[in-house]
Motif scaffolding. Sequence first.
Motif, PDB file in Angstrom:
ATOM      1  N   ALA A   5       0.819  -1.217   0.000  1.00  0.00           N
ATOM      2  CA  ALA A   5       0.000   0.000   0.000  1.00  0.00           C
ATOM      3  C   ALA A   5       0.849   1.261   0.000  1.00  0.00           C
ATOM      4  O   ALA A   5       0.418   2.303  -0.506  1.00  0.00           O
ATOM      5  CB  ALA A   5      -0.941   0.003   1.205  1.00  0.00           C
ATOM      6  N   ALA A   8       1.591   2.878  -3.328  1.00  0.00           N
ATOM      7  CA  ALA A   8       0.432   3.489  -3.969  1.00  0.00           C
ATOM      8  C   ALA A   8      -0.028   4.765  -3.261  1.00  0.00           C
ATOM      9  O   ALA A   8      -0.806   5.528  -3.820  1.00  0.00           O
ATOM     10  CB  ALA A   8      -0.728   2.499  -4.013  1.00  0.00           C
ATOM     11  N   ALA A   9       0.460   5.001  -2.051  1.00  0.00           N
ATOM     12  CA  ALA A   9       0.044   6.183  -1.289  1.00  0.00           C
ATOM     13  C   ALA A   9       1.141   7.233  -1.155  1.00  0.00           C
ATOM     14  O   ALA A   9       0.848   8.420  -1.022  1.00  0.00           O
ATOM     15  CB  ALA A   9      -0.432   5.759   0.099  1.00  0.00           C
ATOM     16  N   GLY A  19      -3.020   7.152  -5.821  1.00  0.00           N
ATOM     17  CA  GLY A  19      -2.934   5.794  -6.344  1.00  0.00           C
ATOM     18  C   GLY A  19      -1.795   5.555  -7.311  1.00  0.00           C
ATOM     19  O   GLY A  19      -1.591   4.421  -7.752  1.00  0.00           O
ATOM     20  N   PRO A 132       1.273   0.902   6.200  1.00  0.00           N
ATOM     21  CA  PRO A 132       0.164   1.857   6.168  1.00  0.00           C
ATOM     22  C   PRO A 132      -0.638   1.892   7.470  1.00  0.00           C
ATOM     23  O   PRO A 132      -1.475   2.753   7.653  1.00  0.00           O
ATOM     24  CB  PRO A 132      -0.702   1.344   5.017  1.00  0.00           C
ATOM     25  N   CYS A 133      -0.377   0.976   8.380  1.00  0.00           N
ATOM     26  CA  CYS A 133      -1.218   0.800   9.565  1.00  0.00           C
ATOM     27  C   CYS A 133      -0.415   1.052  10.838  1.00  0.00           C
ATOM     28  O   CYS A 133       0.614   0.415  11.064  1.00  0.00           O
ATOM     29  CB  CYS A 133      -1.782  -0.620   9.566  1.00  0.00           C
ATOM     30  N   THR A 159       3.525   5.613   6.196  1.00  0.00           N
ATOM     31  CA  THR A 159       3.776   6.219   4.888  1.00  0.00           C
ATOM     32  C   THR A 159       4.109   7.704   5.050  1.00  0.00           C
ATOM     33  O   THR A 159       5.061   8.204   4.449  1.00  0.00           O
ATOM     34  CB  THR A 159       2.540   6.044   3.980  1.00  0.00           C
TER      35      THR A 159
END
Length: 192
Positions: A5, A8-9, A19, A132-133, A159
């Motif tokens: 992710a 893409a971020a 994206g 991402p988390c 990110t």
Amino acid sequence: QTAPAVRAALGEEFGYEPGTLVTGKMAAALKEIGFDDVFDTNFAADLTIIEEGNELLSRIKDAFTGKGAVLPMITSCSPGWIKYIEHTWPKELDHLSTCKSPHMMLGALIKTYYADKLGIDPKNIFVVSVMPCTAKKFEITRPEMYNNGLPNVDAVLTTRELARMIKDSGIDFKSLDNMTFDSPLGLSSGAA
């Protein structure tokens, strides 16, 4: 190591359309910051799928032979999900896969297999995951995420934290040449 992710971020922080994949620039920026090796968490996602698949087949076999298998089996890839189950549905813990999440699995591989192949003492390896988390930050502190007294992963960046590091380092992200992940722990099917 970087989660799928992130690629893409991350570009949004540098003016790219939401994206937009910036995988090559991200790898180059991490090298520019000073990371020695940059790996793709997708490598371990492939391993996780294989291990979870084997565990599921074993549970199904046990169910058919009357050994009392716990089904359905639920993935253990999300530390937020794990914490939720532990606090809200503790009687259902046996349904969780016993596999580590992909970034923890890759961290363990880096500090065992990779360290051995390069002849490096695992104590001298500092593994950083870009995820991402924010729950991944807590996950690395869990006691089961240590092997031989060493954490599988030493630090987790989000990110946005990575974007801030790139900016603070004075790196012109858009002008970076594309690089690839390091081998062999940077190879993956991308289909996990």
